[in-house]
Scaffold this motif. Structure first.
Motif, PDB file in Angstrom:
ATOM      1  N   ALA A  79      49.436   9.125 -18.862  1.00  0.00           N
ATOM      2  CA  ALA A  79      48.316   9.737 -18.148  1.00  0.00           C
ATOM      3  C   ALA A  79      48.550   9.617 -16.653  1.00  0.00           C
ATOM      4  N   LYS A  80      48.174  10.648 -15.924  1.00  0.00           N
ATOM      5  CA  LYS A  80      48.282  10.631 -14.465  1.00  0.00           C
ATOM      6  C   LYS A  80      46.867  10.570 -13.908  1.00  0.00           C
ATOM      7  N   ILE A  81      46.616   9.541 -13.101  1.00  0.00           N
ATOM      8  CA  ILE A  81      45.287   9.324 -12.533  1.00  0.00           C
ATOM      9  C   ILE A  81      45.352   9.492 -11.022  1.00  0.00           C
ATOM     10  N   LYS A  82      44.376  10.209 -10.498  1.00  0.00           N
ATOM     11  CA  LYS A  82      44.226  10.358  -9.053  1.00  0.00           C
ATOM     12  C   LYS A  82      42.908   9.694  -8.672  1.00  0.00           C
ATOM     13  N   PRO A  83      42.920   8.378  -8.497  1.00  0.00           N
ATOM     14  CA  PRO A  83      41.657   7.681  -8.238  1.00  0.00           C
ATOM     15  C   PRO A  83      41.073   8.062  -6.878  1.00  0.00           C
ATOM     16  N   LYS A  84      39.772   8.167  -6.841  1.00  0.00           N
ATOM     17  CA  LYS A  84      39.056   8.459  -5.593  1.00  0.00           C
ATOM     18  C   LYS A  84      38.729   7.124  -4.936  1.00  0.00           C
ATOM     19  N   LEU A  85      39.607   6.685  -4.041  1.00  0.00           N
ATOM     20  CA  LEU A  85      39.432   5.403  -3.361  1.00  0.00           C
ATOM     21  C   LEU A  85      39.336   5.631  -1.862  1.00  0.00           C
ATOM     22  N   THR A  86      38.436   4.902  -1.234  1.00  0.00           N
ATOM     23  CA  THR A  86      38.319   4.969   0.223  1.00  0.00           C
ATOM     24  C   THR A  86      38.116   3.562   0.766  1.00  0.00           C
ATOM     25  N   PHE A  87      38.705   3.309   1.911  1.00  0.00           N
ATOM     26  CA  PHE A  87      38.486   2.059   2.629  1.00  0.00           C
ATOM     27  C   PHE A  87      39.210   2.139   3.951  1.00  0.00           C
ATOM     28  N   THR A  88      38.947   1.176   4.803  1.00  0.00           N
ATOM     29  CA  THR A  88      39.665   1.083   6.069  1.00  0.00           C
ATOM     30  C   THR A  88      40.299  -0.287   6.160  1.00  0.00           C
ATOM     31  N   GLY A  89      41.478  -0.340   6.715  1.00  0.00           N
ATOM     32  CA  GLY A  89      42.177  -1.610   6.866  1.00  0.00           C
ATOM     33  C   GLY A  89      43.359  -1.718   5.942  1.00  0.00           C
ATOM     34  N   GLU A  90      43.735  -2.958   5.659  1.00  0.00           N
ATOM     35  CA  GLU A  90      44.886  -3.233   4.811  1.00  0.00           C
ATOM     36  C   GLU A  90      44.406  -3.817   3.488  1.00  0.00           C
ATOM     37  N   GLY A  91      45.097  -3.490   2.426  1.00  0.00           N
ATOM     38  CA  GLY A  91      44.710  -4.026   1.134  1.00  0.00           C
ATOM     39  C   GLY A  91      45.752  -3.745   0.080  1.00  0.00           C
ATOM     40  N   VAL A  92      45.389  -4.076  -1.158  1.00  0.00           N
ATOM     41  CA  VAL A  92      46.229  -3.797  -2.317  1.00  0.00           C
ATOM     42  C   VAL A  92      45.402  -2.994  -3.315  1.00  0.00           C
ATOM     43  N   ILE A  93      46.085  -2.192  -4.121  1.00  0.00           N
ATOM     44  CA  ILE A  93      45.415  -1.430  -5.168  1.00  0.00           C
ATOM     45  C   ILE A  93      45.715  -2.120  -6.496  1.00  0.00           C
ATOM     46  N   TYR A  94      44.656  -2.479  -7.193  1.00  0.00           N
ATOM     47  CA  TYR A  94      44.812  -3.153  -8.485  1.00  0.00           C
ATOM     48  C   TYR A  94      44.375  -2.220  -9.607  1.00  0.00           C
ATOM     49  N   GLN A  95      44.764  -2.568 -10.826  1.00  0.00           N
ATOM     50  CA  GLN A  95      44.297  -1.870 -12.015  1.00  0.00           C
ATOM     51  C   GLN A  95      43.976  -2.877 -13.103  1.00  0.00           C
ATOM     52  N   LYS A  96      42.833  -2.662 -13.754  1.00  0.00           N
ATOM     53  CA  LYS A  96      42.430  -3.443 -14.919  1.00  0.00           C
ATOM     54  C   LYS A  96      42.446  -2.510 -16.123  1.00  0.00           C
ATOM     55  N   PHE A  97      43.068  -2.974 -17.190  1.00  0.00           N
ATOM     56  CA  PHE A  97      43.180  -2.190 -18.418  1.00  0.00           C
ATOM     57  C   PHE A  97      42.461  -2.910 -19.541  1.00  0.00           C
ATOM     58  N   VAL A  98      41.773  -2.147 -20.379  1.00  0.00           N
ATOM     59  CA  VAL A  98      41.195  -2.684 -21.608  1.00  0.00           C
ATOM     60  C   VAL A  98      41.756  -1.839 -22.744  1.00  0.00           C
ATOM     61  N   ASP A  99      42.329  -2.526 -23.760  1.00  0.00           N
ATOM     62  CA  ASP A  99      42.884  -1.764 -24.875  1.00  0.00           C
ATOM     63  C   ASP A  99      41.912  -1.740 -26.050  1.00  0.00           C
ATOM     64  N   SER A 100      42.286  -1.030 -27.095  1.00  0.00           N
ATOM     65  CA  SER A 100      41.403  -0.842 -28.250  1.00  0.00           C
ATOM     66  C   SER A 100      41.161  -2.134 -29.023  1.00  0.00           C
ATOM     67  N   ASN A 101      41.927  -3.179 -28.766  1.00  0.00           N
ATOM     68  CA  ASN A 101      41.710  -4.488 -29.383  1.00  0.00           C
ATOM     69  C   ASN A 101      40.788  -5.360 -28.537  1.00  0.00           C
ATOM     70  N   GLY A 102      40.331  -4.849 -27.413  1.00  0.00           N
ATOM     71  CA  GLY A 102      39.464  -5.609 -26.524  1.00  0.00           C
ATOM     72  C   GLY A 102      40.217  -6.481 -25.529  1.00  0.00           C
ATOM     73  N   ARG A 103      41.514  -6.425 -25.553  1.00  0.00           N
ATOM     74  CA  ARG A 103      42.345  -7.205 -24.634  1.00  0.00           C
ATOM     75  C   ARG A 103      42.279  -6.606 -23.236  1.00  0.00           C
ATOM     76  N   SER A 104      42.044  -7.450 -22.251  1.00  0.00           N
ATOM     77  CA  SER A 104      41.960  -7.000 -20.864  1.00  0.00           C
ATOM     78  C   SER A 104      43.145  -7.565 -20.087  1.00  0.00           C
ATOM     79  N   ARG A 105      43.780  -6.702 -19.307  1.00  0.00           N
ATOM     80  CA  ARG A 105      44.903  -7.124 -18.468  1.00  0.00           C
ATOM     81  C   ARG A 105      44.766  -6.480 -17.100  1.00  0.00           C
ATOM     82  N   GLU A 106      45.422  -7.084 -16.121  1.00  0.00           N
ATOM     83  CA  GLU A 106      45.337  -6.598 -14.751  1.00  0.00           C
ATOM     84  C   GLU A 106      46.708  -6.646 -14.089  1.00  0.00           C
ATOM     85  N   THR A 107      46.932  -5.707 -13.163  1.00  0.00           N
ATOM     86  CA  THR A 107      48.172  -5.684 -12.402  1.00  0.00           C
ATOM     87  C   THR A 107      47.906  -5.106 -11.015  1.00  0.00           C
TER      88      THR A 107
END
Length: 136
Positions: A79-107
């Motif tokens: 899947a290709k996602i074009k997230p609508k994100l806005t902010f000013t300054g410096e930062g990092v972009i994170y992603q949290k995933f939840v799968d069909s087993n209820g497992r949550s992961r982040e990167t």
């Protein structure tokens, strides 16, 4: 000069021109890629469907934005996602995933950004998440 040779030379010149212009367009696209709005390609190589993806920004400012993607990314799908994100300054972009087993992961999809631009590919496997990033 005969007509056949003239036509052959015109054909060769046209083919070389088209090839050159195609190369220029492809290279220009590659050079401008990091400057476009941030997109992320998610490759699901795990055994479970991804049912939710949250993309957001972590920075020192409290006005961080988030984007939710609620379409299911089936096992083996991309899947290709074009997230609508806005902010000013410096930062990092994170992603949290939840799968069909209820497992949550982040990167971290983008280790450093000032402009919320560029592209990342996040590959989700059962045992790990791999990220290739080209962002600014």
């Amino acid at each position: 000069m005969s007509k056949q040779i003239r036509y052959l030379l015109i054909f060769i010149a046209t083919a070389l021109t088209v090839t050159f212009l195609t190369f220029i367009v492809i290279e220009a696209k590659n050079l401008l890629e990091p400057f476009r709005s941030f997109t992320v390609t998610i490759v699901n190589e795990s055994d479970a469907d991804i049912v939710s993806v949250e993309t957001g920004i972590r920075s020192g400012s409290p006005d961080n934005s988030k984007h939710s993607y609620e379409k299911i990314i089936a096992t083996g799908a991309t899947a290709k996602i074009k997230p609508k994100l806005t902010f000013t300054g410096e930062g990092v972009i994170y992603q949290k995933f939840v799968d069909s087993n209820g497992r949550s992961r982040e990167t971290i999809a983008c280790g450093y950004t000032e402009y919320v631009s560029g592209h990342s590919t996040v590959t989700i496997r059962n045992d790990k998440i791999e990220v290739e990033q080209d962002c600014m």
